[in-house]
Design an enzyme around this catalytic site. Structure first.
Site: not given
Length: 379
Positions: A25, A276, A307, A330
């Site tokens: 995930y 993303h 990002d 992230g």
């Protein structure tokens, strides 16, 4: 954990300590994961050109953005349901970011409410908004983030539909977990994770809980969130958030220079060039490949950030040299938190800062402002 010397090593340790469906995930991407892999390989295709014969004995990694100084040109990207890797992971990562003096972007779909994050890291919190189909909910989220003191509003624009993440589909990922034989065996094979999760609260979309039916559990909240995905968010509507938000507004999920032009025309304060993390479009362009054109389109009218694909301090140095005001990722801190909680997230940030500092020394940059385009050769 202390043996990890790179983000790649932390990733392998996270793979070992997490059940497969949880690791997949946080680690996976869309479809064949071409964009996911391409984000990193695009960085690895760059070549750095050092300037030698300079006194770089004293170096400063700090940068100024939106009127304040940050410890380095790196921040933590918004990550949904981080508490799946370890109870309290959101706040562990946030505290590590505050200690490193870098921005922490709390996701709309984080496992921690806006107000709780603001109490933990009042000076380092930004808030990422997925504008819901119910605009009243979206505007109330903005109000809550404003009243909690979040410094920057980050509006995500690249999710008009859910990404097709085939690892999650193959694993039957859902909340709450579907406890079939394969999932149960996976949990049994990761007892430390399973015991921690059994002792903690079930991860859910904490900031959205006030808008769901009373007493809603994780299943109802997940269904509520899926109904809130909207395909009709426009640039003009983002600009109108000025009526609710008095501080900087940034658009995230931009790849086309034309969209940078649109953001600048409407007076936004910044854009984050991002796909993303490779989780939406399977063949999306790598943000670092689009960065020079986006910086050129901005013409100094707004801050251009980046990002997706950042795994090394040299990646940060390269993006900064190419014009990025700040660089976000992230997964590195998620890997670290999975392995060691706040200490693991802090280790991920130390690894990146150390690599950035080494890169600056070798490139001949005494401060981040001396990282310039001539130090990067594009493929």
């Amino acid at each position: 954990m202390r043996q990890a010397t790179s983000i790649g090593a932390l990733r392998q340790q996270a793979r070992a300590v997490l059940p497969r469906l949880v690791f997949d995930y946080v680690d996976g991407g869309a479809k064949d994961e071409v964009a996911l892999a391409g984000n990193v390989t695009a960085f690895d295709g760059l070549r750095l050109v050092p300037r030698v014969g300079r006194d770089v004995g004293v170096r400063d990694t700090s940068v100024t953005l939106f009127g304040r100084r940050w410890g380095m040109p790196f921040g933590v990207s918004p990550t949904g349901l981080a508490n799946l890797v370890r109870p309290g992971a959101d706040l562990a990562i946030a505290r590590a970011a505050a200690t490193a003096d870098v921005p922490y972007i709390l996701a709309t779909v984080a496992s921690t409410a806006i107000e709780d994050a603001a109490r933990a890291v009042p000076d380092h919190l930004w808030f990422q908004l997925y504008m819901p189909a119910d605009r009243g909910v979206g505007h109330d989220l903005v109000r809550r983030a404003r009243d909690a003191g979040a410094g920057v509003l980050v509006v995500t624009l690249d999710v008009p539909a859910p990404g097709k993440r085939e690892r999650d589909l193959a694993n039957g990922f859902a909340l709450p977990f579907r406890l079939g034989p394969r999932t149960l065996l996976d949990f049994v094979l990761h007892p430390a994770w399973a015991m921690r999760m059994a002792r903690g609260p079930t991860p859910t979309f904490a900031s959205l809980a006030p808008y769901a039916p009373a007493g809603a559990g994780s299943t109802t909240l997940a269904a509520f969130m899926s109904r809130q995905i909207t395909a009709d968010l426009t640039w003009e509507e983002v600009a109108r958030l000025r009526d609710l938000w008095p501080r900087p507004i940034v658009a995230k999920g931009v790849l086309a220079p034309e969209d940078v032009e649109e953001a600048a025309r409407l007076g936004l304060d910044g854009v984050i060039v991002s796909n993303h993390g490779g989780r939406q479009i399977g063949l999306a362009a790598a943000p670092v490949a689009m960065l020079p054109a986006c910086v050129e389109a901005a013409r100094g009218r707004l801050s251009v950030m980046l990002d997706s694909g950042v795994r090394r301090g040299e990646h940060i140095a390269a993006a900064k040299a190419m014009g990025a005001a700040m660089v976000f990722a992230g997964r590195p801190t998620i890997y670290g938190a999975a392995v060691g909680g706040e200490a693991g997230a802090a280790l991920a940030l130390r690894i990146l800062r150390d690599e950035l500092d080494r890169a600056m020394a070798m490139l001949g940059a005494r401060d981040a402002g001396e990282l310039v385009p001539g130090m990067v050769r594009l493929p």
